[in-house]
Design an enzyme around this catalytic site. Sequence first.
Site, PDB file in Angstrom:
ATOM      1  N   HIS A 169      24.389  53.142  61.474  1.00 40.03           N
ATOM      2  CA  HIS A 169      24.355  54.569  61.282  1.00 40.03           C
ATOM      3  C   HIS A 169      24.367  55.058  59.686  1.00 40.03           C
ATOM      4  CE1 HIS A 169      24.660  54.943  65.557  1.00 40.03           C
ATOM      5  NE2 HIS A 169      25.464  53.662  65.534  1.00 40.03           N
ATOM      6  N   LYS A 182      49.416  36.741  39.021  1.00 39.02           N
ATOM      7  CA  LYS A 182      49.481  35.486  38.392  1.00 39.02           C
ATOM      8  C   LYS A 182      50.063  35.362  37.168  1.00 39.02           C
ATOM      9  CE  LYS A 182      46.380  31.544  37.668  1.00 39.02           C
ATOM     10  NZ  LYS A 182      45.017  31.081  37.840  1.00 39.02           N
ATOM     11  N   LYS A 224      38.612  45.142  29.646  1.00 42.59           N
ATOM     12  CA  LYS A 224      40.094  45.161  29.326  1.00 42.59           C
ATOM     13  C   LYS A 224      40.328  45.512  27.749  1.00 42.59           C
ATOM     14  CE  LYS A 224      41.618  41.804  33.073  1.00 42.59           C
ATOM     15  NZ  LYS A 224      41.974  40.378  33.085  1.00 42.59           N
ATOM     16  N   GLU A 246      47.220  47.205  35.440  1.00 42.12           N
ATOM     17  CA  GLU A 246      47.420  48.257  36.492  1.00 42.12           C
ATOM     18  C   GLU A 246      48.629  47.598  37.189  1.00 42.12           C
ATOM     19  OE1 GLU A 246      44.695  46.252  35.652  1.00 42.12           O
ATOM     20  OE2 GLU A 246      42.807  47.418  35.951  1.00 42.12           O
ATOM     21  N   GLU A 258      32.716  37.474  40.970  1.00 40.45           N
ATOM     22  CA  GLU A 258      33.567  37.022  39.931  1.00 40.45           C
ATOM     23  C   GLU A 258      33.475  35.529  39.635  1.00 40.45           C
ATOM     24  OE1 GLU A 258      38.061  37.038  39.176  1.00 40.45           O
ATOM     25  OE2 GLU A 258      37.343  39.164  38.988  1.00 40.45           O
ATOM     26  N   GLY A 297      43.043  32.920  40.627  1.00 42.87           N
ATOM     27  CA  GLY A 297      43.295  34.213  41.105  1.00 42.87           C
ATOM     28  C   GLY A 297      42.574  34.507  42.547  1.00 42.87           C
ATOM     29  N   ARG A 298      41.626  34.602  42.659  1.00 44.99           N
ATOM     30  CA  ARG A 298      40.743  34.788  43.856  1.00 44.99           C
ATOM     31  C   ARG A 298      40.525  33.780  45.009  1.00 44.99           C
ATOM     32  NH1 ARG A 298      37.803  34.390  39.286  1.00 44.99           N
ATOM     33  NH2 ARG A 298      36.180  32.737  39.081  1.00 44.99           N
TER      34      ARG A 298
HETATM   35  O1  F6P Z   1      40.469  41.183  36.155  1.00 48.53           O
HETATM   36  C1  F6P Z   1      40.229  40.218  36.704  1.00 48.53           C
HETATM   37  C2  F6P Z   1      41.637  39.171  37.061  1.00 48.53           C
HETATM   38  O2  F6P Z   1      41.708  38.409  35.925  1.00 48.53           O
HETATM   39  C3  F6P Z   1      41.027  38.486  38.603  1.00 48.53           C
HETATM   40  O3  F6P Z   1      40.704  37.103  38.310  1.00 48.53           O
HETATM   41  C4  F6P Z   1      42.515  38.335  39.008  1.00 48.53           C
HETATM   42  O4  F6P Z   1      42.536  38.070  40.051  1.00 48.53           O
HETATM   43  C5  F6P Z   1      43.038  39.640  38.702  1.00 48.53           C
HETATM   44  O5  F6P Z   1      42.498  40.146  37.226  1.00 48.53           O
HETATM   45  C6  F6P Z   1      44.416  39.698  38.744  1.00 48.53           C
HETATM   46  O6  F6P Z   1      45.154  39.093  37.818  1.00 48.53           O
HETATM   47  P1  F6P Z   1      46.720  38.790  37.894  1.00 48.53           P
HETATM   48  O7  F6P Z   1      47.236  38.214  39.431  1.00 48.53           O
HETATM   49  O8  F6P Z   1      47.076  37.697  36.609  1.00 48.53           O
HETATM   50  O9  F6P Z   1      47.414  40.162  38.094  1.00 48.53           O
END
Ligand code: F6P
Length: 535
Positions: A370, A195, A499, A201, A339, A253-254
Site C-alpha cells: 500500500h 566493539k 566521523k 554516539e 557496509e 561489528g556487523r
Molecule cells: O560506523 C560504522 C561502525 O564502525 C560499524 O562498522 C560498527 O558496527 C559501528 O560503527 C559501531 O561500532 P562499535 O561497536 O565499535 O561501537
Amino acid sequence: MWDKLRSLHEVSADRAITTLFDDAMRSDVFSVEADDLYFDYSKTNIDAETLSALIALADVKNVEARRAAMFSGEKINETEDRAVLHTALRNLDGGPVFVDGEDVMPGVLQTLEQMASFANAVRDGRFTGAGGKITDVVNIGIGGSDLGPAMAVPSLAPFADGPRVHFISNVDGADLADTLATLDPTTTLVLVASKTFTTMETMMNAQSAFNWMKQKVADPAAQFAAISTAMAETAAFGIPAERVFGFSDWVGGRYSMWGPIGLSIMLAIGPDDFKDFLRGGQAMDRHFCEAPLANNMPVALALVGIWHHQICGFGTRAVLPYEQRLVRLPAYLQQLEMESNGKSVSIEGKELDQTVGPIVWGEPGTNGQHAFYQLIHQGKQIVPCEFLVGAQGHESELAAHHKALLANCLAQSEALLLGRDLDTARSMMAAKGFEGAALEANAMQRVFSGNRPSTTLMYKKLTPFVLGQIIALYEHRVFVEGTILGINSYDQWGVELGKELAQKLAPAVEENGSTADLHPATANLVTRAKALRDA
Ligand code: F6P
C-alpha cells in the site's frame, strides 16, 4: 566469464520469464533446500546456460578456496589484517578453530556460558537492581552493536519470556529520552555494546543513561554491563570486569550478533533458545561448506544478486518479508550488505571497473503493497524483489490472517511475473462501459509489463533456528558476492570521513564556536542553525 554473461543477458533481455516454465522441472532446478529453508529463484530470467555461466564465475573466482580460508581462520580481511571468524561464535559442537595457531573455541564457549549464567541470573531474579527484579534491559550501541539484536528481538517475540528489551542507538537525544521515559531506573539493566568502546554516539548515550540512573540509584555502575573488545575502556567507564563480555577483533561489528553483542537477545528469549539461533547459523555454515556450488543456497542468492546488479544493471533490490516481526530485517541487511560490499576499490587497492553493491531496501508485506509497490509493478526501473514468507504464523487462533498474508505474498510475485497486457486491460475497461479514447487511456493505466524478477525464501515458521539460518544465509551471500567482485567485505573505510568531519565540526556548533575554518556551504548552515537555535 563476465563477457559470456553479458552476451547471455543481451540474448535474454527481451525474453519472457514465463517461457522458461515450459520446462516442467524449472521449479525443482531453480531452487535450493537447506534444513528448514527453501529458496526459489525460478521467477528470474536465469536459464540453464546462464546458471552454468554464473556457477563457472563463482568457480573461477575461487569462492570455495576463499571460503575454506575464511573458515580456517586465515586473515582474509587484508586491510585490517584480521581473520573473519564470526562462524566460530556458532560453532557449538564443531571442532577447533585456529587463529595464529591458537584454538579460539574454548574461549568462545566459555564466553557463551558466562553470558548464559548472567542471563539466567537476570531472568530468574538472582541479579537485581536497586528496586528488585530487572524488568527492562536497554541495549546502547549503534551499527553492528545495535542492528542485529534490534532486528532479532522483535523477530523472536513469541519466544520472549525475559525482561523487556529496548534499544538506544541514535545520538539524537530523542532516542534516549523517549526510551528512558517509559522505564524505572531501579529495575533497569543497561548494556553498553561497542566493539571499540569509543563510538561517539554510544559513549554519549551511555554517559547520559548513567546520569539518568544516578538520580534514583546509589550505585549505577552495578546496573551496567559492557560488551566490547576494549577492556581498558570498559574499566575506565567503571564497569566491573565480571560484567564485561569480551570478544575478539576477528568478529566484525556487523557479524557480531552471534556472540556477546547478542546478550540482549539471550536476555529476552533465554540461553536455550539463543543456542537454537546459533544452531540455525551453524546449520547454514555446514550447508554452505558442504553443498556443491550448483546446489548451495548462499551461492544461489549471490549469483542471483550478481546477475541482477552487475549483469542486468538493476540498481537496487527490495527485501520484502511477509512476516511483520522481521520489520527490522531490511535495516539490518542495509548495514550487512551495503557496509560490506558498497565499495569502489578491489582488495588490491585498484579502482573497480563495475558497480558493486546494489542499494538494499524494503518493508514488510503487506504494508509495502500500500506504499511503494506501485513503482515496483509499474515504475520504469526494474527492482528485483526478494520475498520471505513462513507457511505458518505463531498465532494459531489467527490462522486466517496468516493465510491472507501468504496469499498476498504469492500474489505479488505472480503479478510481477505475469503482469497484465494491453488487450486484457482493454477488455476490462470495455466491460466497465468505456469506449474510444477514454477506453484506450484507461486501459494504458492498467497495463503491467510483468517479467519482473523475484525470489522467494520460504520456511515453516519463524523460530530461533530459522532466524539463525536466514541471517547466516545473508552473511554468506555477502561473502560470495564480495569474493566474486574481488573486494574485502569486512572493512568499512567509507564510514570514517564523516566521523572525522563531525569531530572537526563539534566546536563550531558550540555557542561561541568559530566557523572561519569551515567550507562556506557548511559555515552558512552552521550560522543559520545557531540563529534558529537562539531565536
Ligand atoms: O560506523 C560504522 C561502525 O564502525 C560499524 O562498522 C560498527 O558496527 C559501528 O560503527 C559501531 O561500532 P562499535 O561497536 O565499535 O561501537
